[in-house]
Design a protein around this motif. Sequence first.
Motif, short mmCIF file in Angstrom:
data_model
loop_
_atom_site.label_atom_id
_atom_site.label_comp_id
_atom_site.label_asym_id
_atom_site.label_seq_id
_atom_site.Cartn_x
_atom_site.Cartn_y
_atom_site.Cartn_z
N TRP A 9 0.86 -1.19 0.00
CA TRP A 9 0.00 0.00 0.00
C TRP A 9 0.89 1.24 0.00
O TRP A 9 1.32 1.72 1.05
N ILE A 12 0.52 4.39 2.48
CA ILE A 12 0.70 4.28 3.93
C ILE A 12 2.15 4.63 4.28
O ILE A 12 3.09 3.98 3.82
N THR A 13 2.31 5.65 5.09
CA THR A 13 3.63 6.04 5.60
C THR A 13 3.83 5.43 6.98
O THR A 13 2.87 4.95 7.60
N VAL A 16 1.36 7.08 9.33
CA VAL A 16 -0.03 6.60 9.17
C VAL A 16 -0.16 5.21 9.78
O VAL A 16 -1.15 4.91 10.47
N TYR A 17 0.82 4.34 9.54
CA TYR A 17 0.78 2.99 10.10
C TYR A 17 0.71 3.05 11.62
O TYR A 17 -0.10 2.36 12.24
N ALA A 20 -2.68 4.24 12.76
CA ALA A 20 -3.67 3.18 12.58
C ALA A 20 -3.47 2.09 13.63
O ALA A 20 -4.44 1.59 14.21
N SER A 39 5.42 -6.28 9.20
CA SER A 39 5.32 -5.14 8.28
C SER A 39 6.68 -4.49 8.09
O SER A 39 7.57 -4.61 8.93
N PHE A 46 4.46 0.93 2.10
CA PHE A 46 4.15 -0.05 3.14
C PHE A 46 3.95 -1.45 2.56
O PHE A 46 3.36 -1.62 1.50
N ILE A 70 -8.29 3.78 8.44
CA ILE A 70 -7.33 4.26 7.44
C ILE A 70 -8.00 5.15 6.40
O ILE A 70 -7.49 6.23 6.10
N LYS A 71 -9.12 4.71 5.87
CA LYS A 71 -9.78 5.51 4.84
C LYS A 71 -10.69 6.57 5.44
O LYS A 71 -10.82 7.66 4.87
N VAL A 76 -6.70 8.20 4.03
CA VAL A 76 -5.78 7.67 3.03
C VAL A 76 -6.54 7.38 1.74
O VAL A 76 -7.60 6.75 1.75
#
Length: 100
Positions: A9, A12-13, A16-17, A20, A39, A46, A70-71, A76
């Motif tokens: 993905w 995803i930075t 952000v990970y 989340a 991960s 990501f 996430i969304k 994202v």
Amino acid sequence: MAIAVNIAWPGITPEVYEAARDRVGWETDVPDGLVLHGSWFDDGGFHAFDIWESEGQFAQFIAGRIEPVIKGELGVQGDPQVTAAPLHRRFVPPGVSGAA
């Protein structure tokens, strides 16, 4: 049947990970069916590798817990590239535990 899942993905930075991870709480409220999650990040963004007890449990976790955060909350754009296949074999060396 257990499945192996590969996720890529680009949107995803690491920030952000981590956001989340904190909001979804999959390490403290482990989703039904999750066996393993790993991960990493590279130039393509990501990546994750999971093992799940079933495809249905994976799909339920994504739809019910991941996508809303996430969304929804984190905004994202774009979708992950997900490939899944029946797990042929799982081996855990003696003495290895699962914690981070």
